[in-house]
Design a protein around this motif. Sequence first.
Motif, short mmCIF file in Angstrom:
data_model
loop_
_atom_site.label_atom_id
_atom_site.label_comp_id
_atom_site.label_asym_id
_atom_site.label_seq_id
_atom_site.Cartn_x
_atom_site.Cartn_y
_atom_site.Cartn_z
N ILE A 1 0.84 -1.21 0.00
CA ILE A 1 0.00 0.00 0.00
C ILE A 1 0.87 1.26 0.00
N ALA A 2 1.94 1.23 0.82
CA ALA A 2 2.83 2.40 0.91
C ALA A 2 3.50 2.68 -0.43
N MET A 3 3.97 1.65 -1.08
CA MET A 3 4.68 1.84 -2.36
C MET A 3 3.74 2.37 -3.43
N GLU A 4 2.49 1.93 -3.39
CA GLU A 4 1.52 2.40 -4.40
C GLU A 4 1.05 3.81 -4.10
N ARG A 5 0.71 4.09 -2.84
CA ARG A 5 0.15 5.41 -2.51
C ARG A 5 1.19 6.52 -2.49
N LEU B 1 16.95 -3.28 17.06
CA LEU B 1 17.02 -2.35 18.19
C LEU B 1 15.96 -2.68 19.25
N GLU B 2 14.83 -3.21 18.78
CA GLU B 2 13.76 -3.59 19.71
C GLU B 2 13.86 -5.05 20.14
N LYS B 3 14.95 -5.72 19.73
CA LYS B 3 15.20 -7.12 20.07
C LYS B 3 14.08 -8.04 19.60
N GLU B 4 13.53 -7.71 18.43
CA GLU B 4 12.49 -8.53 17.81
C GLU B 4 13.11 -9.41 16.74
N THR B 5 12.76 -10.68 16.74
CA THR B 5 13.27 -11.58 15.70
C THR B 5 12.53 -11.40 14.38
N ARG B 6 11.24 -10.98 14.46
CA ARG B 6 10.42 -10.79 13.25
C ARG B 6 10.33 -9.31 12.91
N ILE B 7 10.12 -9.02 11.62
CA ILE B 7 9.86 -7.64 11.20
C ILE B 7 8.35 -7.41 11.28
N LEU B 8 7.94 -6.51 12.16
CA LEU B 8 6.53 -6.24 12.40
C LEU B 8 6.05 -5.05 11.57
N PRO B 9 4.74 -4.89 11.41
CA PRO B 9 4.22 -3.79 10.57
C PRO B 9 4.71 -2.40 11.00
N HIS B 10 4.84 -2.15 12.33
CA HIS B 10 5.29 -0.81 12.73
C HIS B 10 6.76 -0.58 12.41
N HIS B 11 7.55 -1.66 12.26
CA HIS B 11 8.94 -1.50 11.80
C HIS B 11 8.96 -1.05 10.34
N ILE B 12 8.09 -1.67 9.54
CA ILE B 12 7.99 -1.30 8.12
C ILE B 12 7.52 0.14 7.98
N SER B 13 6.51 0.53 8.75
CA SER B 13 5.95 1.88 8.61
C SER B 13 6.98 2.94 9.00
N GLU B 14 7.82 2.66 10.02
CA GLU B 14 8.85 3.63 10.39
C GLU B 14 9.92 3.72 9.31
N ALA B 15 10.31 2.57 8.74
CA ALA B 15 11.33 2.57 7.69
C ALA B 15 10.87 3.33 6.46
N ILE B 16 9.58 3.26 6.16
CA ILE B 16 9.04 3.97 4.99
C ILE B 16 9.21 5.47 5.13
N GLN B 17 9.12 5.97 6.37
CA GLN B 17 9.28 7.41 6.60
C GLN B 17 10.66 7.91 6.22
N TYR B 18 11.64 7.01 6.20
CA TYR B 18 13.02 7.41 5.95
C TYR B 18 13.43 7.29 4.49
N ARG B 19 12.45 7.43 3.57
CA ARG B 19 12.76 7.41 2.13
C ARG B 19 12.19 8.65 1.46
N LEU C 1 13.35 11.07 -0.42
CA LEU C 1 13.69 11.42 -1.80
C LEU C 1 13.09 10.46 -2.81
N ASP C 2 12.51 9.34 -2.35
CA ASP C 2 11.86 8.41 -3.27
C ASP C 2 10.36 8.72 -3.42
N ARG C 3 9.84 9.63 -2.58
CA ARG C 3 8.41 9.91 -2.63
C ARG C 3 8.14 11.02 -3.64
N GLU C 4 7.25 10.78 -4.56
CA GLU C 4 6.85 11.84 -5.48
C GLU C 4 5.99 12.85 -4.72
#
Length: 511
Positions: free
Chosen positions: A459-463, A484-502, A504-507
């Motif tokens: 959804i993030a990549m499309e929108r 950093l959160e000592k989580e073995t799995r990548i959870l949705p809130h990890h993805i959403s935070e990482a998306i904020q750090y791109r 220059l890729d956002r139109e």
Amino acid sequence: MLVKVFGSAVFGIEATTITVEVNIDKGIGYHLVGLPDNAVRESSYRISAALKNNGYKLPGKKITINMAPADLRKEGAAYDLTLAVGILMASKQIASENISEYLIMGELSLDGTLQPIKGALPMAIKAREEGFTYFILPKENAEEAAIVNDLKVLGVDSILDVIRHFNKEEKIVPTIVDTRSEFYKNMETPEFDFSDVKGQESIKRCMEIAAAGGHNIILIGPPGSGKTMLAKRLPSILPPMTLHEALETTKIHSVVGKTKNNGLLYQRPFRSPHHTISDVALVGGGQYPQPGEISLSHNGVLFLDELPEFKRSVLEVMRQPLEDREVTISRAKFTITYPSSFMLVASMNPSPSGFFNDGTNPLASSPQEMQRYLSRISGPLLDRIDIHIEVTPVPFDKLSDERKGESSIDIRKRVTAAREVQAKRFEAYKNLHYNAQMHVRQIREFCQLSNESKELLKIAMERLNLSARAYDRILKVSRTIADLEKETRILPHHISEAIQYRSLDREGWLG
């Protein structure tokens, strides 16, 4: 009489032992062979004056000196002392017992005092490898060479000290450095601290993520928003250097003569070249190749302030070292490889005026001006920068707040814990130590997503119209956030935070 003494030559960051053969015979003349450069050829004048001013002399006979191996070019004035000792021993002015146990290097002044040399640490390492017992060199380089164990480093002030030593008139006391205790004693003393930074909590969080995963980062913001201040404090939250990293970094700095009187480098390097730098000065090279800024920042941080102001050719030559973490300089007769595993931290204004597109600001730039300014940085280079973050000015109430922020030492503890998780994860891979170094195969193995996380990323990549190249970068950064959160799995809130750090890729981020 024929005498052999030993010196050393540095190629890249490794040393090679040089055998100096001195033969004195009937006749007249001074003949120096073995591919010496001009500085080595001129040594006869320095040696002659130094000996005369200390009560000794060049013998009035035929002196033939060969520097073997003869096919390697010998550079610089650091062979003066080697040649002088060889001449004195061959002419029986000083005793030549156990000379084969000594490696001797130093540049002579006309009064016989010694000038510091470059590359003392690689020379000392090679001397120990080849079984030498002693290493005589200028006193200013003694602490640097004494880092090497099982080698007696004799620091001297003048050629007279060396002559007295060999004639057993006065012994030189070896320089001793307890490398391990000195190293661990100096680890916890950062020069700049994050507690000095007012506000900018989201940017500090971003810098912590970058440090934890070794991610390259670019800061975009107007003048005075704190980009340089934040960048200078990044080394203070990186994990402390290991002894192996410290030795490797010190070797590179030794080759360019930047470690005099310092010994081992304890802090991670921080290099900040000016935007007028040439491509050779950045990556290394020259007629006689030397390490560039990217190698001097090995195991540390390379900060490029005002990235679009750098020449296009300078930025493009960084692409291969950023990927391979080493730079290879090729010449017709030899090839030298310098390590260059560094974190790139870049900063830039969003436009020539320095401001974002903002209708309330009379100095604001249009989206078109911002786009033209950004286009000075190529897509392939931006592709190698994992995190893009906008830095906004700090409001007055934050600036005037007397409370101290979180210290670098506290942040570093979390970063170090995350790095330890990554070190364990990648222990089966030889040249893979942290998340930023992952390639496609490791991303697929260690960054597996749940259906919920996949849907969020889709959804993030499309929108947000994120580019395809952002996909792997988001996965790498989200893996670091999870560590950093000592989580073995990548959870949705990890993805959403990482998306904020791109950014220059956002139109549309230009306004």
